[in-house]
Structure formats: structure tokens, C-alpha cells
Design a protein around this motif. Structure first.
Motif, PDB file in Angstrom:
ATOM      1  N   ARG A 298     -14.678  54.307  -5.056  1.00 55.63           N
ATOM      2  CA  ARG A 298     -14.361  54.343  -6.482  1.00 55.63           C
ATOM      3  C   ARG A 298     -13.274  55.361  -6.777  1.00 55.63           C
ATOM      4  O   ARG A 298     -12.365  55.119  -7.577  1.00 55.63           O
ATOM      5  CB  ARG A 298     -15.618  54.671  -7.281  1.00 55.63           C
ATOM      6  N   ARG A 299     -13.356  56.503  -6.131  1.00 58.11           N
ATOM      7  CA  ARG A 299     -12.374  57.563  -6.337  1.00 58.11           C
ATOM      8  C   ARG A 299     -10.972  57.100  -5.946  1.00 58.11           C
ATOM      9  O   ARG A 299      -9.999  57.278  -6.698  1.00 58.11           O
ATOM     10  CB  ARG A 299     -12.783  58.791  -5.523  1.00 58.11           C
ATOM     11  N   LYS A 301      -9.846  54.020  -5.445  1.00 59.92           N
ATOM     12  CA  LYS A 301      -9.340  52.890  -6.219  1.00 59.92           C
ATOM     13  C   LYS A 301      -8.610  53.372  -7.461  1.00 59.92           C
ATOM     14  O   LYS A 301      -7.608  52.791  -7.877  1.00 59.92           O
ATOM     15  CB  LYS A 301     -10.500  51.953  -6.593  1.00 59.92           C
ATOM     16  N   LYS A 302      -9.122  54.453  -8.076  1.00 53.97           N
ATOM     17  CA  LYS A 302      -8.450  55.024  -9.240  1.00 53.97           C
ATOM     18  C   LYS A 302      -7.175  55.735  -8.840  1.00 53.97           C
ATOM     19  O   LYS A 302      -6.152  55.632  -9.509  1.00 53.97           O
ATOM     20  CB  LYS A 302      -9.390  55.994  -9.953  1.00 53.97           C
ATOM     21  N   LEU A 305      -4.037  53.484  -8.065  1.00 54.48           N
ATOM     22  CA  LEU A 305      -3.434  52.677  -9.119  1.00 54.48           C
ATOM     23  C   LEU A 305      -2.040  53.177  -9.477  1.00 54.48           C
ATOM     24  O   LEU A 305      -1.772  54.350  -9.466  1.00 54.48           O
ATOM     25  CB  LEU A 305      -4.325  52.681 -10.358  1.00 54.48           C
TER      26      LEU A 305
END
Length: 305
Positions: A298-299, A301-302, A305
Motif C-alpha cells: 500500500r505504501r 503504490k502511493k 504514483l
């Protein structure tokens, strides 16, 4: 003179745009794809965990900690051989528990080294441009730090095992204990790598990451040990000791190996969790490893971006 002036390139007028051919050529060689890129990132990260391929200054701490981990094992072997002891002074499964401070310091120093610089210099989006994806980056970093920790914790066990054979101790017992020790440190390596990387990925500042990892590992163990000691002196507190151990990484490993690997426990009173409680320990440990991986995904993926 007139000819020389005619050969000169006239200066571009303001606002004009020109394209210059500076010799770039397209790449026509083989393209090795994601698997090769993932393996290269894993290899580079693993080497970096011991300062290989980096400056001499970067090699000092990890190599020093590796030596510190192995020296006590070598001393124990020397004593066992010299005194013709019937068993080693310390069980294979107990070694990592005793040396937990060194292991925690290694995780604190190398987890930020693995990920914080990529965050600080904003190179993570470049990794994800092609062909590496988020899952490839996280798996490579996770596997690299876990492998580095396994090398750190398994090397002294190998020293103990070879020394035990040289001291002519029982081959079957020593092989069984060595195998149990390897299972224990493999689980410890995965757990500590996940926790260290999750904490280090929060900040691009390496110093903050080191301090945060040390704080989490040492404060959790100190708090759990204190609460277990308090529970021991209570007349009805013995049952609570096992459940309190769920809240520290090192006591989690201690509980798993004392429940299923025949290890002696470092819990107050020397009584570890039962088999039923040990199942909870195993599930909790695997859940933390999987949760660490999920948080890293999750970390990044952010970040990508």
C-alpha cells in the motif's frame, strides 16, 4: 573572408527551437524482462545490506555486527572442545534470543539503508517506470533484508554445529537442534525484516528510521518483559504471561520455538506457552509478516504514483 562568413551557422532568433543530433542510438540487444530486473534489485539490496559494492564506511557496521554475532559461538565451541563437554553451553534455538540486541541493531541500521534512500532521492517512480512493478520492488526488498538477517543469525548456528561435531557430540541430537535453530531464525528473519521495512518506509530520513526501528523493537520487548515479570509475582498471573508475550517480536519467536521446537523459554519462570497457545503465536507471527507485506504494498503504490 566572405566564404568563411557564409559557412558560419547563423544565431537562432529568439523563440526558435532546434533539434540537435547528439548521437543517441536505440538499443537492439536482448530485453531480459521483469524477472531479471527483480533478481538484480534483490541482489543489489542484499549486497548493500553488508556494504558490498559501497564505500568502506558502509561496510564497517554490518561486518562488525556479523563478527559480534559469531564470536560468542566460536568461544562456546572452543570451551566445549577444550573441556570435552557433553553438550553445548547454549541451545541452537536460544542463541538468537540471547543476541537479540545485536539483531535489532542490524535491522535498525539496514532497513532504512534499503528503502529510505530511494524515498529521499525520489527514485522509486523510476523503478516503477518499467519493467519493475510495485510487487516486484516490495518482494525484492523484503526478500533481500530477510536473507541478510538469515545469514546474520544462521552463521553462528553453523559455527556451533561444526564445533559440536568437532567436539564429537552426538550427531543426531546436534543435527536436530541445528535444524530447529534454522527454522527459528528463518521465522525471526521474516518477521524482523517486515517490521523494519514498514517502519523505515515511513520516512525518507535514515536517521529517523534507525531511531524508530530501535524504539519499536526495544521498547516493545522491555514493556512485555516488565509486564510478564509483574504477572509472575501475582498468584494468578501465570496464565497471563503467555498472552502478554504476543506483543513483542522477540517474545513471539520465543513462544513459537518453545511451543513447537522443544526450546527452553526465556519467559519468567521458564514456562513458555502451551501447544494451544503456541498455535495462536504462530498465527499471530504469520499475520504480522503478511500484514507487513501488505502495508509495504500500500505504501509503495502511493509512492509510485
Amino acid at each position: 573572408m566572405a566564404t568563411e562568413q557564409s559557412l558560419r551557422t547563423p544565431a537562432p532568433a529568439p523563440g526558435d527551437t532546434r533539434i540537435h543530433n547528439i548521437g543517441y542510438r536505440s538499443y537492439d540487444g536482448p530485453r531480459l524482462g521483469r524477472s531479471y530486473a527483480r533478481l538484480s534489485l534483490y541482489s543489489q539490496s542484499l549486497r548493500g545490506s553488508y556494504g558490498l559494492g559501497r564505500s568502506v564506511k558502509s561496510k564497517v557496521l554490518p561486518m562488525l555486527l556479523f563478527v559480534v554475532m559469531c564470536v560468542p559461538a566460536a568461544i562456546m565451541v572452543a570451551v566445549a572442545v577444550a573441556t570435552k563437554a557433553k553438550e553445548l553451553p547454549l541451545d541452537y534455538t536460544r542463541y538468537a534470543i540471547v543476541m537479540q540486541a545485536v539483531i535489532s541493531l542490524y535491522v535498525a541500521s539496514q532497513a532504512p539503508q534499503s528503502v529510505s534512500r530511494d524515498l529521499r532521492f525520489k527514485t522509486v517512480p523510476l523503478y516503477f517506470s518499467r519493467p519493475i512493478e510495485t510487487a516486484d520492488y516490495v518482494r525484492a526488498k523484503f526478500a533481500a533484508l530477510a536473507s541478510a538477517l538469515f545469514v546474520l543469525t544462521a552463521a553462528p548456528l553453523l559455527v556451533l554445529y561444526i564445533g559440536a561435531l568437532l567436539a564429537k557430540l552426538d550427531f543426531t541430537d546436534q543435527t536436530k537442534g541445528f535444524a530447529q535453530g534454522l527454522v527459528s531464525v528463518a521465522l525471526l528473519s521474516l518477521l524482523f525484516a517486515g517490521i523494519g521495512l514498514v517502519i523505515a518506509s515511513v520516512t525518507p530520513r535514515r536517521g529517523f528510521g534507525i531511531a524508530a526501528v530501535i524504539a519499536v523493537l526495544t521498547i516493545s520487548y522491555g514493556a512485555v518483559s516488565t509486564l510478564q515479570a509483574i504477572a509472575e509475582v501475582q498468584s494468578d498471573g501465570s496464565a497471563a504471561i503467555a498472552w502478554i508475550g504476543l506483543f513483542s517480536p522477540i517474545t513471539l519467536i520465543d513462544g513459537v520455538q518453545s511451543a513447537f521446537l522443544g526450546a527452553s523459554s526465556a519467559f519468567p519462570g521458564g514456562v513458555g506457552p502451551s501447544n494451544a497457545e503456541g498455535v495462536v503465536y504462530v498465527l499471530f507471527t504469520l499475520g504480522l509478516i503478511a500484514g507487513s507485506y501488505g502495508l509495504l504494498m500500500r505504501r509503495y503504490k502511493k509512492v509510485g504514483l
